[in-house]
Design a protein around this motif. Structure first.
Motif, short mmCIF file in Angstrom:
data_model
loop_
_atom_site.label_atom_id
_atom_site.label_comp_id
_atom_site.label_asym_id
_atom_site.label_seq_id
_atom_site.Cartn_x
_atom_site.Cartn_y
_atom_site.Cartn_z
N LEU A 43 0.82 -1.21 0.00
CA LEU A 43 0.00 0.00 0.00
C LEU A 43 0.86 1.26 0.00
CD1 LEU A 43 -2.74 -1.04 2.61
CD2 LEU A 43 -2.96 -1.01 0.11
N THR A 60 -1.88 6.70 -1.42
CA THR A 60 -1.70 6.41 0.00
C THR A 60 -0.90 7.52 0.67
OG1 THR A 60 -1.70 4.02 -0.44
CG2 THR A 60 -0.79 4.75 1.67
N GLY A 83 -10.37 1.81 -1.65
CA GLY A 83 -9.89 0.45 -1.86
C GLY A 83 -10.98 -0.55 -1.54
N THR A 84 -10.66 -1.82 -1.59
CA THR A 84 -11.63 -2.86 -1.27
C THR A 84 -11.83 -2.96 0.23
OG1 THR A 84 -9.92 -4.56 -1.20
CG2 THR A 84 -11.00 -4.18 -3.33
N ILE A 139 -6.95 2.45 -4.84
CA ILE A 139 -5.85 1.68 -4.27
C ILE A 139 -6.32 0.25 -4.06
CG2 ILE A 139 -4.29 1.41 -2.30
CD1 ILE A 139 -4.71 4.44 -1.79
N GLY A 140 -5.50 -0.72 -4.48
CA GLY A 140 -5.77 -2.11 -4.19
C GLY A 140 -4.52 -2.78 -3.69
#
Length: 417
Positions: A215, A221, A346-347, A409-410
Motif C-alpha cells: 500500500l 496512500t 480500496g476494497t 488503491i488495491g
C-alpha cells in the motif's frame, strides 16, 4: 438497491450506537489532560513545554500504534482488536489518575495512545463490513461525530467532576466507564455473514504483510497520509490547547470555558455529518468516487484553514468564537470525508489497513501540534503564531489531497506513479 434483511438493519443500528459511544469515550479520555492542564502543571511543578510533551506523547504512541492496528483489524476482526484496545486504554486512563509523578503519567499516556489506536480504523472496518460503498459516508460521518460530540459534552462534565472530586478521580471515573463499555462490545459484536449483496465484498482473505507494505507504493496512500496530518494538526491543537487559549488569551474563567467550548464542537459535529453525507450524495448523483470523496475534504481544509486566521487576530471574543466554530465545522467535514475516502478508495479487505496508515500520518504530524503550540506560547506569550501556523498547514493538506490522491488503491495492484 436491495433492501437488507431486518436483522442486518437492526445490527447496523446497534453497532453504530456502540461505535459512537466508543468514540465519545475515546475522545473524552484523550481530552482529560487538557481539562486538567493547569491542575497537573501545578501539582507536578512543570511548565507549558513539559505539558506539551505530556500532551504530545499520547499522539506519538497513537500514531505508531496505527501501523500494526490496521493489519490486526483486517486479520482478526473488530470484535477482538477494537474491544481489546478499548480495554487497554481504559485501564491506562484510570492508571493516569493514580500517577505519582510525570514519568508515570508519561507511561500511562503511552498506553492510552496504543490502546486507542484501533478505534477509528476499527469503526471504518465495521462500516465497510456492514454497508455498501455508496452508503458508507453517512454512517462514517455519524460515527465520527463522536470526535466533536465528546469535546462538546466532555468539558462541562469533566470540569464538574474535577471541581467536585479532583482531577485524579476524573481520570479514574473515565477509565472505569471505558472498561464497562468494552465488556458490552465483546458481548454484542458479531461479524456479518458474508455475501455479495448490496455491493459488500464477499469473504475477503486476510491482508498479508507483503500486501500491507505494498500500500505504501501508491501515491494516493502518501497523499492521504500527508493530507490527514494537516487535518489532525488542527483538530488536536484545538483539542489540547483550546481550554488554555480561552482562559489565558481571552480571559474566560474555567467555568465559562467549559460552556464556551460547547458551540464550536457542536459546529464540528455538523461538519462531521456534512462531510460523509455530501460524499454519499455526490456518488449517488454519478460523480466519480474519488472526486466525490475528495470534494468535502479539500473544501473543508481550505475554508477551515482560512477561518483559523481571524481566530488569532480579531479582538472580540464573541467573533473569535464564531470564526472558531466555522473552522471546526469545515475541518471536521474534511476529517469525516477522509475516513469515508479510506472506506471506498480500496476494497473492504484493506479498509482498516488503509485507514490506519492515513491515521498514522494524521497523528504523527498532529502530535507536533500540542508540543509546538506549547513552545510558541512559552516563548511568545501568545497563541497568535500557533493559530496562524495551523491555518497554513490546513491549506497545504488540502493541496495534498487534491494533487496526490488521484487513483483507487488495491493491495494487489501495481503501484501508482
Amino acid at each position: 438497491m436491495t433492501r437488507p434483511p431486518r436483522g442486518v438493519r437492526r445490527m447496523r443500528t446497534t453497532l453504530l450506537v456502540l461505535l459512537v459511544l466508543i468514540g465519545i469515550v475515546n475522545y473524552i479520555d484523550r481530552s482529560t489532560l487538557a481539562i486538567a492542564n493547569s491542575s497537573v502543571q501545578e501539582e507536578f511543578g512543570i511548565g507549558p513545554a513539559e505539558m506539551g510533551l505530556l500532551l504530545s506523547v499520547f499522539s506519538w504512541a497513537y500514531a505508531f500504534g496505527q501501523l500494526p492496528a490496521g493489519g490486526l483489524l483486517d486479520r482478526f476482526g473488530p470484535r477482538r482488536v477494537l474491544g481489546g484496545g478499548l480495554l487497554l486504554w481504559s485501564i491506562a486512563q484510570a492508571a493516569a489518575g493514580l500517577a505519582a509523578n510525570v514519568k508515570q503519567m508519561l507511561v500511562a499516556r503511552v498506553f492510552l495512545g496504543l490502546g486507542e489506536a484501533p478505534a477509528f480504523p476499527g469503526g471504518a472496518k465495521v462500516v465497510a463490513t456492514w454497508y455498501p460503498k455508496e452508503s458508507r459516508g453517512t454512517p462514517i460521518g455519524i460515527f465520527n461525530t463522536a470526535s466533536t460530540l465528546a469535546p462538546a459534552i466532555g468539558p462541562p462534565l469533566l470540569t464538574w467532576l474535577m471541581l467536585s472530586y479532583g482531577w485524579r478521580a476524573m481520570f479514574v471515573i473515565a477509565g472505569v466507564a471505558g472498561i464497562v463499555l468494552a465488556l458490552v462490545w465483546f458481548a454484542v459484536y458479531r461479524d456479518r455473514p458474508r455475501s455479495d449483496e448490496e455491493g459488500v465484498d464477499a469473504a475477503p482473505e486476510p491482508v498479508s504483510l507483503r500486501e500491507w507494505a505494498g500500500l505504501l507504493r501508491h501515491r494516493s496512500t502518501w497523499g492521504m497520509i500527508l493530507g490527514f496530518s494537516g487535518v489532525i494538526y488542527s483538530v488536536y491543537l484545538y483539542l489540547t490547547w483550546l481550554p488554555a487559549y480561552l482562559e489565558g488569551e481571552r480571559g474566560l474563567s474555567l467555568a465559562q470555558t467549559g460552556v464556551a467550548l460547547i458551540v464550536p464542537y457542536l459546529a464540528g459535529t455538523l461538519g462531521m455529518l456534512a462531510g460523509g453525507g455530501v460524499g454519499d450524495l455526490l456518488m449517488r448523483r454519478g460523480v466519480p468516487t474519488m472526486l466525490a470523496r475528495k470534494i468535502p475534504i479539500c473544501t473543508g481544509l481550505l475554508v477551515g484553514g482560512l477561518c483559523t486566521v481571524p481566530v488569532a487576530l480579531v479582538p472580540s471574543t464573541a467573533l473569535a468564537l464564531l470564526c472558531l466554530s466555522l473552522a471546526q465545522f469545515f475541518i471536521n467535514s474534511a476529517s469525516s470525508g477522509a475516513w469515508s475516502l479510506a472506506s471506498t478508495v480500496g476494497t473492504e479487505r484493506i479498509t482498516a489497513s488503509l485507514g490506519s496508515l492515513q491515521n498514522f500520518g494524521g497523528y504523527f504530524g498532529g502530535a507536533f501540534a500540542p508540543l509546538i503550540t506549547g513552545i510558541i506560547v512559552e516563548r511568545t506569550g501568545s497563541f497568535v503564531l500557533a493559530l496562524l501556523s495551523a491555518g497554513a498547514i490546513a491549506i497545504l493538506a488540502a493541496l495534498s489531497y487534491a494533487f496526490l490522491v488521484r487513483d483507487p488503491i488495491g493491495a494487489d495492484d501495481a503501484p501508482v506513479h
